[in-house]
Scaffold this motif. Structure first.
Motif, PDB file in Angstrom:
ATOM      1  N   TYR A  25       0.808  -1.227   0.000  1.00  0.00           N
ATOM      2  CA  TYR A  25       0.000   0.000   0.000  1.00  0.00           C
ATOM      3  C   TYR A  25       0.840   1.276   0.000  1.00  0.00           C
ATOM      4  CZ  TYR A  25      -3.175  -3.640   1.553  1.00  0.00           C
ATOM      5  OH  TYR A  25      -3.877  -4.817   1.650  1.00  0.00           O
ATOM      6  N   ILE A  26       2.144   1.154   0.114  1.00  0.00           N
ATOM      7  CA  ILE A  26       2.982   2.355   0.211  1.00  0.00           C
ATOM      8  C   ILE A  26       3.988   2.410  -0.949  1.00  0.00           C
ATOM      9  CG2 ILE A  26       2.783   2.493   2.732  1.00  0.00           C
ATOM     10  CD1 ILE A  26       5.598   1.260   2.926  1.00  0.00           C
ATOM     11  N   ASP A  27       4.439   3.637  -1.251  1.00  0.00           N
ATOM     12  CA  ASP A  27       5.425   3.827  -2.318  1.00  0.00           C
ATOM     13  C   ASP A  27       6.844   3.939  -1.760  1.00  0.00           C
ATOM     14  OD1 ASP A  27       3.485   4.294  -4.623  1.00  0.00           O
ATOM     15  OD2 ASP A  27       2.815   5.817  -3.189  1.00  0.00           O
ATOM     16  N   ILE A  28       6.942   4.569  -0.596  1.00  0.00           N
ATOM     17  CA  ILE A  28       8.255   4.888  -0.020  1.00  0.00           C
ATOM     18  C   ILE A  28       8.220   4.522   1.456  1.00  0.00           C
ATOM     19  CG2 ILE A  28       9.922   6.747   0.461  1.00  0.00           C
ATOM     20  CD1 ILE A  28       8.589   8.370  -1.836  1.00  0.00           C
ATOM     21  N   VAL A  29       9.297   3.913   1.962  1.00  0.00           N
ATOM     22  CA  VAL A  29       9.414   3.703   3.405  1.00  0.00           C
ATOM     23  C   VAL A  29      10.541   4.599   3.926  1.00  0.00           C
ATOM     24  CG1 VAL A  29      10.842   1.620   3.090  1.00  0.00           C
ATOM     25  CG2 VAL A  29       9.748   2.045   5.292  1.00  0.00           C
ATOM     26  N   GLU A  30      10.228   5.347   4.977  1.00  0.00           N
ATOM     27  CA  GLU A  30      11.192   6.286   5.547  1.00  0.00           C
ATOM     28  C   GLU A  30      11.855   5.706   6.782  1.00  0.00           C
ATOM     29  OE1 GLU A  30       9.608  10.161   6.718  1.00  0.00           O
ATOM     30  OE2 GLU A  30      11.010  10.229   8.407  1.00  0.00           O
ATOM     31  N   ILE A  31      13.189   5.703   6.780  1.00  0.00           N
ATOM     32  CA  ILE A  31      13.937   5.436   8.008  1.00  0.00           C
ATOM     33  C   ILE A  31      14.073   6.781   8.705  1.00  0.00           C
ATOM     34  CG2 ILE A  31      16.088   4.548   8.992  1.00  0.00           C
ATOM     35  CD1 ILE A  31      14.435   2.416   7.542  1.00  0.00           C
ATOM     36  N   GLY A  32      13.260   6.986   9.755  1.00  0.00           N
ATOM     37  CA  GLY A  32      13.183   8.283  10.422  1.00  0.00           C
ATOM     38  C   GLY A  32      14.450   8.624  11.198  1.00  0.00           C
ATOM     39  N   THR A  33      14.582   9.915  11.516  1.00  0.00           N
ATOM     40  CA  THR A  33      15.772  10.398  12.217  1.00  0.00           C
ATOM     41  C   THR A  33      16.057   9.636  13.513  1.00  0.00           C
ATOM     42  OG1 THR A  33      15.293  12.578  11.296  1.00  0.00           O
ATOM     43  CG2 THR A  33      16.943  12.491  13.027  1.00  0.00           C
ATOM     44  N   ALA A  58      16.045   8.141   3.523  1.00  0.00           N
ATOM     45  CA  ALA A  58      16.886   8.264   4.722  1.00  0.00           C
ATOM     46  C   ALA A  58      16.704   9.673   5.280  1.00  0.00           C
ATOM     47  CB  ALA A  58      18.350   8.026   4.374  1.00  0.00           C
ATOM     48  N   ASP A  59      16.079   9.753   6.466  1.00  0.00           N
ATOM     49  CA  ASP A  59      15.766  11.077   7.037  1.00  0.00           C
ATOM     50  C   ASP A  59      16.960  11.601   7.839  1.00  0.00           C
ATOM     51  OD1 ASP A  59      14.459  13.372   7.716  1.00  0.00           O
ATOM     52  OD2 ASP A  59      13.175  12.450   9.235  1.00  0.00           O
ATOM     53  N   LEU A  60      18.010  11.973   7.106  1.00  0.00           N
ATOM     54  CA  LEU A  60      19.254  12.407   7.760  1.00  0.00           C
ATOM     55  C   LEU A  60      19.151  13.833   8.298  1.00  0.00           C
ATOM     56  CD1 LEU A  60      22.057  11.107   5.361  1.00  0.00           C
ATOM     57  CD2 LEU A  60      20.796   9.873   7.120  1.00  0.00           C
ATOM     58  N   LYS A  61      18.188  14.620   7.800  1.00  0.00           N
ATOM     59  CA  LYS A  61      18.117  16.045   8.177  1.00  0.00           C
ATOM     60  C   LYS A  61      19.503  16.688   8.101  1.00  0.00           C
ATOM     61  CE  LYS A  61      13.929  16.153  11.081  1.00  0.00           C
ATOM     62  NZ  LYS A  61      13.484  14.736  11.057  1.00  0.00           N
ATOM     63  N   ILE A  62      20.111  16.599   6.924  1.00  0.00           N
ATOM     64  CA  ILE A  62      21.477  17.104   6.732  1.00  0.00           C
ATOM     65  C   ILE A  62      21.533  18.608   6.993  1.00  0.00           C
ATOM     66  CG2 ILE A  62      23.306  17.504   5.017  1.00  0.00           C
ATOM     67  CD1 ILE A  62      22.413  14.863   3.660  1.00  0.00           C
ATOM     68  N   LEU A  80      15.954   8.381  -1.572  1.00  0.00           N
ATOM     69  CA  LEU A  80      15.705   9.796  -1.277  1.00  0.00           C
ATOM     70  C   LEU A  80      16.411  10.110   0.039  1.00  0.00           C
ATOM     71  CD1 LEU A  80      12.626   8.400  -2.045  1.00  0.00           C
ATOM     72  CD2 LEU A  80      12.207  10.827  -2.417  1.00  0.00           C
ATOM     73  N   ILE A  81      16.922  11.336   0.171  1.00  0.00           N
ATOM     74  CA  ILE A  81      17.642  11.740   1.375  1.00  0.00           C
ATOM     75  C   ILE A  81      17.183  13.150   1.742  1.00  0.00           C
ATOM     76  CG2 ILE A  81      19.919  12.146   2.414  1.00  0.00           C
ATOM     77  CD1 ILE A  81      19.998  10.236  -0.782  1.00  0.00           C
ATOM     78  N   THR A  82      17.010  13.390   3.061  1.00  0.00           N
ATOM     79  CA  THR A  82      16.532  14.717   3.485  1.00  0.00           C
ATOM     80  C   THR A  82      17.681  15.642   3.876  1.00  0.00           C
ATOM     81  OG1 THR A  82      16.276  14.131   5.829  1.00  0.00           O
ATOM     82  CG2 THR A  82      14.391  13.731   4.391  1.00  0.00           C
ATOM     83  N   VAL A  83      17.490  16.924   3.530  1.00  0.00           N
ATOM     84  CA  VAL A  83      18.395  18.017   3.904  1.00  0.00           C
ATOM     85  C   VAL A  83      17.515  19.071   4.569  1.00  0.00           C
ATOM     86  CG1 VAL A  83      19.973  19.777   3.015  1.00  0.00           C
ATOM     87  CG2 VAL A  83      19.855  17.531   1.903  1.00  0.00           C
ATOM     88  N   LEU A  84      18.021  19.766   5.575  1.00  0.00           N
ATOM     89  CA  LEU A  84      17.206  20.783   6.250  1.00  0.00           C
ATOM     90  C   LEU A  84      17.115  22.062   5.427  1.00  0.00           C
ATOM     91  CD1 LEU A  84      18.327  20.349   9.971  1.00  0.00           C
ATOM     92  CD2 LEU A  84      16.089  19.804   8.985  1.00  0.00           C
ATOM     93  N   GLY A  85      15.914  22.622   5.353  1.00  0.00           N
ATOM     94  CA  GLY A  85      15.722  23.937   4.749  1.00  0.00           C
ATOM     95  C   GLY A  85      16.477  25.007   5.513  1.00  0.00           C
ATOM     96  N   ALA A  86      16.724  24.771   6.796  1.00  0.00           N
ATOM     97  CA  ALA A  86      17.479  25.710   7.646  1.00  0.00           C
ATOM     98  C   ALA A  86      18.982  25.654   7.391  1.00  0.00           C
ATOM     99  CB  ALA A  86      17.202  25.409   9.121  1.00  0.00           C
ATOM    100  N   SER A  87      19.423  24.745   6.530  1.00  0.00           N
ATOM    101  CA  SER A  87      20.863  24.664   6.241  1.00  0.00           C
ATOM    102  C   SER A  87      21.252  25.740   5.236  1.00  0.00           C
ATOM    103  CB  SER A  87      21.227  23.270   5.713  1.00  0.00           C
ATOM    104  OG  SER A  87      20.756  23.101   4.392  1.00  0.00           O
ATOM    105  N   ASN A  88      22.560  25.877   5.057  1.00  0.00           N
ATOM    106  CA  ASN A  88      23.085  26.884   4.148  1.00  0.00           C
ATOM    107  C   ASN A  88      22.860  26.472   2.682  1.00  0.00           C
ATOM    108  OD1 ASN A  88      25.517  28.243   2.590  1.00  0.00           O
ATOM    109  ND2 ASN A  88      25.176  29.378   4.480  1.00  0.00           N
ATOM    110  N   ASP A  89      22.715  27.454   1.789  1.00  0.00           N
ATOM    111  CA  ASP A  89      22.565  27.159   0.357  1.00  0.00           C
ATOM    112  C   ASP A  89      23.710  26.289  -0.163  1.00  0.00           C
ATOM    113  OD1 ASP A  89      20.290  28.658   0.361  1.00  0.00           O
ATOM    114  OD2 ASP A  89      21.032  30.240  -0.963  1.00  0.00           O
ATOM    115  N   MET A  90      24.921  26.497   0.371  1.00  0.00           N
ATOM    116  CA  MET A  90      26.079  25.705  -0.070  1.00  0.00           C
ATOM    117  C   MET A  90      25.874  24.226   0.249  1.00  0.00           C
ATOM    118  SD  MET A  90      28.284  27.678  -1.513  1.00  0.00           S
ATOM    119  CE  MET A  90      29.711  26.576  -1.536  1.00  0.00           C
TER     120      MET A  90
END
Lengths: 210, 210
Positions: A25-33, A58-62, A80-90
């Motif tokens: 029933y799901i498309d993606i499984v997330e390994i949470g932080t 992978a919910d790394l919240k880079i 798929l890998i997560t990056v924080l919106g609060a991180s720097n543009d670089m």
């Protein structure tokens, strides 16, 4: 529209057993932080090996070393890998560049980003794949939800796909779907239910017709 | 003034071997975010077991679920745990509350926080133990350093101890010490040197007389 199951408060064998119940029933499984913090990328590797046909996030919240962390997550089998919106543009740029090389996707988690609309436009221009509004545990605990934030970024984002996370349950899913995100992320709304398969199946039905 | 060694690009056995060389010159050993992402809190547990007389910092860069993540890090043996300055006040409050219960310390990493002076005052008022200015890898790569930021928070913070991290080497350490932080965090400035023990020993001498 896709459905992602977020796993947070389980260990690796519990996570693998839980996904068995809702796999179709799901498309993606997330390994949470919380799982990443406890077990590291080993959890991503184990989940991908158990379910090669599911996408794994992978919910790394880079927050730093964007390129390096994407490379490590890709090695472990993350799609798929997560990056924080609060991180720097670089950091976001480094992540996007490495993800493109590895044929992976970057989801930017906008948790606790001030000036959400402006930051969504900026992040969108950096070429990320998903922009995700997210009300974390600590703000769900004081009654907040991500539904208004989803409307806000839907109006601002031109290129990226949009995603939404934070306390979504079967009874709030129709409202979420109305705002037409590309990805709906559900955690306790599935994992906390007695009949996980029945809830996930109904959620899939709503998401597919949405 | 204390000296912290940050480990980032090693696995668990490499990290334990590296600390052996400099054990007597450092106060705190940091399990950096890249190691947490690769290995999880298992790395913190292994390091604390190998060096029970050193303090161990777990660089979790907590962005959500403050209380829960502090509890897990404390279980693994961490003495200090990092929370992001970019996180919500509720997250920092939850972290501080749990850390006090567990007799652990919270270090707030101000990486990529806009309005540094104002946020330092706010975070200080939440009762955290350390406030740390930090220039991450991705901004060190474009020539930035945390030295001015340290001056900025030294003028703003009244209760917390101050810390500084980001590319500090033996030749820039005297400049850092002049600003009188309570904690100096060094990574490649020790781990990237041929004679790690000699450099760490000299750094300890400067920090102790600072």
């Amino acid at each position: 529209m896709k459905l992602q199951l977020a796993l947070d408060l389980v260990n690796i064998p519990e996570g693998i057993a839980l996904v068995k119940e809702v796999e179709s029933y799901i498309d993606i499984v997330e390994i949470g932080t919380p799982i990443i913090i406890n077990e590291g990328l080993h959890a991503v590797k184990a989940m991908k090996e158990a379910y090669p046909n599911l996408q794994v996030l992978a919910d790394l919240k880079i927050m730093d070393a964007g390129g390096y962390e994407i490379m490590k997550a890709a090695e472990a089998g993350a799609d798929l890998i997560t990056v924080l919106g609060a991180s720097n543009d670089m950091t976001i740029k480094g992540a996007v560049e490495e993800a493109k090389k590895q044929n992976k996707e970057v989801l930017v988690d906008m948790i606790n980003v001030p000036n959400l609309e402006q930051r969504a436009r900026e992040v969108d221009a950096l070429g990320v794949d998903y922009i995700c509004v997210h009300t974390g545990y600590d703000l769900q605990a004081v009654g907040q939800s991500p539904f208004e934030d989803l409307q806000t970024i839907k109006g601002a984002v031109k290129h990226a796909k949009t995603a939404v996370a934070g306390g979504i349950k079967l009874d709030t899913l129709p409202e979420v779907i109305k705002a037409q995100p590309d990805l709906v992320i559900v955690g306790g709304g599935i994992t906390g239910q007695a009949d996980k398969a029945a809830v996930a199946s109904e959620m899939q039905r709503l998401v597919k017709q949405g």
